[in-house]
Scaffold this active site. Structure first.
Site: not given
Ligand SMILES: *Cc1c(COP(=O)(O)O)cnc(C)c1O
Length: 386
Positions: A52, A177, A105, A202
């Site tokens: 961890r 982000d 998101y 992504k």
């Molecule tokens: C998918 C996404 C998230 C969340 O991420 P997860 O890996 O699904 O927890 C946050 N911000 C954006 C822009 C996303 O596309």
């Protein structure tokens, strides 16, 4: 080996990794272990005592992502949302205030309203394209401004350098982000942000086969806080998932130009099409922040949103495309179509959806790297079947 002076593609392939010292294996092994043998009480080898806290596959990924974002430190998490949660736990306390972009998101909106509100953290959702609105929302207790650019699903662009200035004037941190752009197209730390956050699920993984997240920073203090969260609250990714992202980033610099070129073709098809009411793509001159996107980004990305007027037409469209598969998520090599109002943003209150432009007829495309002609044919055909 230092990779800091090398170019992006070389770092994408090599940074954070070296041949395995025992065997010479060129690929970082998947260290599928929970614990490590110690030679004597209290002296773990190289500081490895429990997975961890430290895992070599995860460390390779953290080094790789940090290099791509021009960051000194990286911390990987089990999901993009786990990365955001670790960020908030590291920097916010009861009574603190945070400003969050209005157009973020959908899962983050849910986390703030249903989880963080219970712990005495105050937050305001603000249109981050409006700097005066951000300034107006700042309070003495404001500790963090969090923005998403390009945003989801309306593909709005926020000025990162200007937001960093507002945040720092207020004695707050700016987190960005960078999931939609990836470091290939945009490097927020170079523009003054304090933290970059990713859903590695992504584009960084790029193959739609795992869930993960990351935080990148140049601050030793913030990095220490993020690693403390990994150790103390445990939202860490497994080694196999880390390895999958490492495999993905090796082709990021090859995939992103192909994504951008295909998205530009798709946006050109939709722009001005008789069946389409409006199109949102930062590469179109009609996009309200086209000029900002040109200066802040090295390309316009692969996310395209457009409005078909009604939910019936949007649903019909999503049901009849063949190459574009109907699914949540984005950023994989395959093209996806989704209907934000009833999928990714279903948990956002109705009045807020309308305010943000998440209209019933909004369709979001994640344009993949298939042959452009097949994508254009698929969309053209679907538009005749509404
Ligand atoms: C998918 C996404 C998230 C969340 O991420 P997860 O890996 O699904 O927890 C946050 N911000 C954006 C822009 C996303 O596309």
């Amino acid at each position: 080996m230092s990779h800091s002076s090398q170019r992006f593609g070389t770092r994408a392939i090599h940074a954070g990794q070296q041949p395995d010292p025992t065997t010479g294996a060129i690929m970082t092994p998947i260290f599928q272990t929970s614990t490590y043998v110690q030679d004597a009480v209290g002296s773990p080898r190289e500081g490895y005592d429990y997975a961890r806290v430290k895992n070599p596959t995860r460390e390779a990924l953290q080094g790789n992502l940090a290099s791509l974002e021009n960051a000194k430190h990286g911390a990987a998490f089990s999901a993009g949302l786990a990365a955001l949660e670790a960020l908030f736990k590291a920097v916010l306390s009861e009574g603190d205030h945070m400003i969050c972009g209005a157009d973020v998101y959908g899962g983050l909106d849910r986390m703030l309203r249903y989880v963080w509100s219970k712990f005495g953290v105050e937050f305001d959702f603000v249109d981050t394209t409006d700097l005066e609105a951000i300034r107006g929302a700042v309070r003495d207790e404001t500790r963090l401004i969090h923005v998403e650019t390009p945003s989801n699903p309306t593909i709005t662009i926020t000025d990162i350098a200007a937001c960093a200035a507002v945040a720092h004037e207020a004695g707050a941190l700016l987190s960005v982000d960078n999931t939609f752009a990836t470091p290939f197209l945009q490097r927020p730390l170079d523009l003054g942000a304090d933290v970059v956050m990713h859903s590695t699920t992504k584009f960084l993984n790029g193959h739609s086969d795992m869930i993960g997240g990351a935080l990148l920073t140049n601050s030793d203090e913030l990095a220490e806080g993020f690693h403390f969260q990994q150790k103390t609250t445990g939202g860490v990714p497994g080694p196999f998932d880390c390895w999958l992202v490492l495999r993905g980033t090796k082709t990021l610099h090859l995939r992103m130009p192909a994504h951008c070129a295909n998205a530009a073709r798709v946006a050109a098809l939709l722009d001005g099409h008789a069946e389409v009411e409006s199109v949102r793509y930062p590469g179109l001159a009609s996009h309200p922040q086209h000029e900002l996107a040109k200066t802040q980004m090295d390309g316009f990305g692969s996310m395209v949103s457009f409005d078909l007027g009604t939910q019936e037409r949007a649903n019909r469209f999503a049901a009849v495309t063949e190459v574009f598969q109907l699914a949540e998520s984005l950023g994989g090599v395959e093209s996806l179509v989704s209907i934000p109002t009833s999928m990714t943003h279903a948990s956002v209150p109705e009045d807020k959806k309308m305010e943000l432009g998440i209209t019933p007829g909004l369709v979001r495309l994640s344009v993949g790297v298939e042959d452009a002609e097949d994508l254009v044919e698929d969309l053209s055909k679907a538009l005749t079947e509404l």
